[in-house]
Design a protein around this motif. Sequence first.
Motif, PDB file in Angstrom:
ATOM      1  N   GLN A 122      30.423   1.796 -16.062  1.00 25.12           N
ATOM      2  CA  GLN A 122      31.860   1.901 -16.296  1.00 25.12           C
ATOM      3  C   GLN A 122      32.183   3.061 -17.240  1.00 25.12           C
ATOM      4  OE1 GLN A 122      33.125  -1.901 -17.737  1.00 25.12           O
ATOM      5  NE2 GLN A 122      33.133  -2.864 -15.689  1.00 25.12           N
ATOM      6  N   MET A 123      31.358   3.247 -18.280  1.00 26.54           N
ATOM      7  CA  MET A 123      31.602   4.319 -19.241  1.00 26.54           C
ATOM      8  C   MET A 123      31.416   5.686 -18.587  1.00 26.54           C
ATOM      9  SD  MET A 123      30.069   2.769 -22.754  1.00 26.54           S
ATOM     10  CE  MET A 123      30.573   4.173 -23.722  1.00 26.54           C
ATOM     11  N   LYS A 124      30.399   5.834 -17.725  1.00 28.12           N
ATOM     12  CA  LYS A 124      30.178   7.099 -17.024  1.00 28.12           C
ATOM     13  C   LYS A 124      31.360   7.420 -16.109  1.00 28.12           C
ATOM     14  CE  LYS A 124      25.141   7.038 -16.999  1.00 28.12           C
ATOM     15  NZ  LYS A 124      23.934   6.891 -16.187  1.00 28.12           N
ATOM     16  N   ALA A 125      31.845   6.413 -15.405  1.00 28.90           N
ATOM     17  CA  ALA A 125      32.978   6.623 -14.512  1.00 28.90           C
ATOM     18  C   ALA A 125      34.218   7.045 -15.302  1.00 28.90           C
ATOM     19  CB  ALA A 125      33.259   5.355 -13.714  1.00 28.90           C
ATOM     20  N   GLN A 126      34.419   6.446 -16.458  1.00 26.37           N
ATOM     21  CA  GLN A 126      35.569   6.781 -17.298  1.00 26.37           C
ATOM     22  C   GLN A 126      35.465   8.213 -17.816  1.00 26.37           C
ATOM     23  OE1 GLN A 126      36.080   4.186 -20.644  1.00 26.37           O
ATOM     24  NE2 GLN A 126      38.191   4.849 -21.011  1.00 26.37           N
ATOM     25  N   ARG A 127      34.279   8.634 -18.243  1.00 32.39           N
ATOM     26  CA  ARG A 127      34.070  10.003 -18.721  1.00 32.39           C
ATOM     27  C   ARG A 127      34.324  11.015 -17.608  1.00 32.39           C
ATOM     28  NH1 ARG A 127      28.599   8.524 -21.555  1.00 32.39           N
ATOM     29  NH2 ARG A 127      29.411   7.536 -23.417  1.00 32.39           N
ATOM     30  N   GLU A 128      33.864  10.698 -16.404  1.00 32.71           N
ATOM     31  CA  GLU A 128      34.084  11.601 -15.271  1.00 32.71           C
ATOM     32  C   GLU A 128      35.576  11.746 -14.972  1.00 32.71           C
ATOM     33  OE1 GLU A 128      31.824  10.191 -11.974  1.00 32.71           O
ATOM     34  OE2 GLU A 128      29.892  10.574 -12.952  1.00 32.71           O
ATOM     35  N   MET A 129      36.293  10.648 -15.034  1.00 29.23           N
ATOM     36  CA  MET A 129      37.735  10.694 -14.786  1.00 29.23           C
ATOM     37  C   MET A 129      38.434  11.542 -15.839  1.00 29.23           C
ATOM     38  SD  MET A 129      38.724   6.858 -13.505  1.00 29.23           S
ATOM     39  CE  MET A 129      40.457   7.212 -13.679  1.00 29.23           C
ATOM     40  N   GLU A 130      38.047  11.380 -17.104  1.00 27.50           N
ATOM     41  CA  GLU A 130      38.652  12.167 -18.183  1.00 27.50           C
ATOM     42  C   GLU A 130      38.328  13.645 -18.006  1.00 27.50           C
ATOM     43  OE1 GLU A 130      37.285  10.453 -21.833  1.00 27.50           O
ATOM     44  OE2 GLU A 130      38.555   8.683 -21.634  1.00 27.50           O
ATOM     45  N   ALA A 131      37.096  13.961 -17.630  1.00 27.67           N
ATOM     46  CA  ALA A 131      36.714  15.354 -17.424  1.00 27.67           C
ATOM     47  C   ALA A 131      37.520  15.956 -16.272  1.00 27.67           C
ATOM     48  CB  ALA A 131      35.218  15.462 -17.138  1.00 27.67           C
ATOM     49  N   ASN A 132      37.697  15.195 -15.190  1.00 28.05           N
ATOM     50  CA  ASN A 132      38.480  15.678 -14.052  1.00 28.05           C
ATOM     51  C   ASN A 132      39.941  15.914 -14.444  1.00 28.05           C
ATOM     52  OD1 ASN A 132      36.234  15.582 -12.423  1.00 28.05           O
ATOM     53  ND2 ASN A 132      36.757  13.594 -11.505  1.00 28.05           N
ATOM     54  N   GLU A 133      40.501  15.006 -15.224  1.00 29.96           N
ATOM     55  CA  GLU A 133      41.886  15.150 -15.668  1.00 29.96           C
ATOM     56  C   GLU A 133      42.024  16.369 -16.569  1.00 29.96           C
ATOM     57  OE1 GLU A 133      43.186  11.573 -17.523  1.00 29.96           O
ATOM     58  OE2 GLU A 133      43.089  10.404 -15.693  1.00 29.96           O
ATOM     59  N   GLY A 134      41.055  16.586 -17.458  1.00 30.35           N
ATOM     60  CA  GLY A 134      41.088  17.737 -18.356  1.00 30.35           C
ATOM     61  C   GLY A 134      41.047  19.041 -17.587  1.00 30.35           C
ATOM     62  N   ALA A 135      40.208  19.111 -16.564  1.00 27.93           N
ATOM     63  CA  ALA A 135      40.111  20.319 -15.746  1.00 27.93           C
ATOM     64  C   ALA A 135      41.418  20.543 -14.974  1.00 27.93           C
ATOM     65  CB  ALA A 135      38.943  20.201 -14.775  1.00 27.93           C
ATOM     66  N   GLU A 136      42.009  19.478 -14.452  1.00 27.38           N
ATOM     67  CA  GLU A 136      43.269  19.605 -13.726  1.00 27.38           C
ATOM     68  C   GLU A 136      44.378  20.073 -14.651  1.00 27.38           C
ATOM     69  OE1 GLU A 136      44.155  15.897 -11.888  1.00 27.38           O
ATOM     70  OE2 GLU A 136      42.400  15.946 -10.571  1.00 27.38           O
ATOM     71  N   ARG A 137      44.425  19.550 -15.847  1.00 26.80           N
ATOM     72  CA  ARG A 137      45.461  19.941 -16.800  1.00 26.80           C
ATOM     73  C   ARG A 137      45.327  21.410 -17.182  1.00 26.80           C
ATOM     74  NH1 ARG A 137      46.009  14.789 -20.911  1.00 26.80           N
ATOM     75  NH2 ARG A 137      46.767  13.338 -19.361  1.00 26.80           N
ATOM     76  N   GLU A 138      44.085  21.874 -17.365  1.00 27.13           N
ATOM     77  CA  GLU A 138      43.879  23.275 -17.729  1.00 27.13           C
ATOM     78  C   GLU A 138      44.365  24.177 -16.608  1.00 27.13           C
ATOM     79  OE1 GLU A 138      39.791  23.830 -18.753  1.00 27.13           O
ATOM     80  OE2 GLU A 138      39.926  22.548 -20.505  1.00 27.13           O
ATOM     81  N   SER A 139      44.049  23.841 -15.363  1.00 27.94           N
ATOM     82  CA  SER A 139      44.488  24.670 -14.230  1.00 27.94           C
ATOM     83  C   SER A 139      46.004  24.611 -14.082  1.00 27.94           C
ATOM     84  CB  SER A 139      43.798  24.236 -12.945  1.00 27.94           C
ATOM     85  OG  SER A 139      44.192  22.912 -12.612  1.00 27.94           O
ATOM     86  N   GLU A 140      46.601  23.438 -14.316  1.00 19.95           N
ATOM     87  CA  GLU A 140      48.048  23.304 -14.216  1.00 19.95           C
ATOM     88  C   GLU A 140      48.738  24.051 -15.339  1.00 19.95           C
ATOM     89  OE1 GLU A 140      49.030  19.203 -14.208  1.00 19.95           O
ATOM     90  OE2 GLU A 140      48.178  18.812 -12.239  1.00 19.95           O
ATOM     91  N   SER A 141      48.198  23.991 -16.550  1.00 20.09           N
ATOM     92  CA  SER A 141      48.849  24.639 -17.685  1.00 20.09           C
ATOM     93  C   SER A 141      48.837  26.148 -17.540  1.00 20.09           C
ATOM     94  CB  SER A 141      48.187  24.221 -19.008  1.00 20.09           C
ATOM     95  OG  SER A 141      46.848  24.695 -19.038  1.00 20.09           O
ATOM     96  N   GLY A 142      47.817  26.685 -16.897  1.00 16.80           N
ATOM     97  CA  GLY A 142      47.765  28.125 -16.662  1.00 16.80           C
ATOM     98  C   GLY A 142      48.860  28.567 -15.720  1.00 16.80           C
ATOM     99  N   SER A 143      49.135  27.806 -14.687  1.00 17.36           N
ATOM    100  CA  SER A 143      50.147  28.184 -13.713  1.00 17.36           C
ATOM    101  C   SER A 143      51.553  27.804 -14.181  1.00 17.36           C
ATOM    102  CB  SER A 143      49.857  27.524 -12.363  1.00 17.36           C
ATOM    103  OG  SER A 143      49.922  26.119 -12.488  1.00 17.36           O
ATOM    104  N   GLU A 144      51.658  26.809 -15.046  1.00 20.68           N
ATOM    105  CA  GLU A 144      52.965  26.346 -15.497  1.00 20.68           C
ATOM    106  C   GLU A 144      53.397  26.988 -16.797  1.00 20.68           C
ATOM    107  OE1 GLU A 144      53.265  22.156 -15.788  1.00 20.68           O
ATOM    108  OE2 GLU A 144      52.846  21.782 -13.691  1.00 20.68           O
TER     109      GLU A 144
END
Length: 157
Positions: free
Chosen positions: A25-47
């Motif tokens: 469960q902890m590994k899955a949660q870390r992966e989700m947070e990492a994915n969200e962080g990467a998405e936010r970085e890509s979105e913040s660059g374009s926005e």
Amino acid sequence: MPRGGKRGHKGRGKQFSNPEEIDRQMKAQREMEANEGAERESESGSEEESSSDDEQPKRKGVEGIIEIENPNRVSQKSKKVSEIDVSAPKELSRREREEIEKQQAKERYMKLHLEGKTEQARADLARLAIIKKQREDAAKKRDELRKEKAEETKSKR
């Protein structure tokens, strides 16, 4: 003893998670947070060029599915330092405004009172005039009595 088949909650068996399940469960949660962080970085660059005022926080539970408009909810919008107007007068709360009005009314009343224009001031001045006259009359009486005694003592000698 419980009646009629009703049993309390204290006798229930406890369920413990095994360590492998927790690690998974902890590994899955870390992966989700990492994915969200990467998405936010890509979105913040374009926005970056677009305004960020329209950005809404991630909704929890059913809020994301159902659009609910709460008229009582006050959304807190952050302002930039350049947008804040320091010279603008601060809006006072009702209590502060009433307190200031009360002080101003008291000052106006005291000013009129000192000038003798209020009913209370007129009554006070009239009372003081009466007392002053009574004291003058009493002082005249005492002077007359002293003079009479002085004349009596002179005439006896």
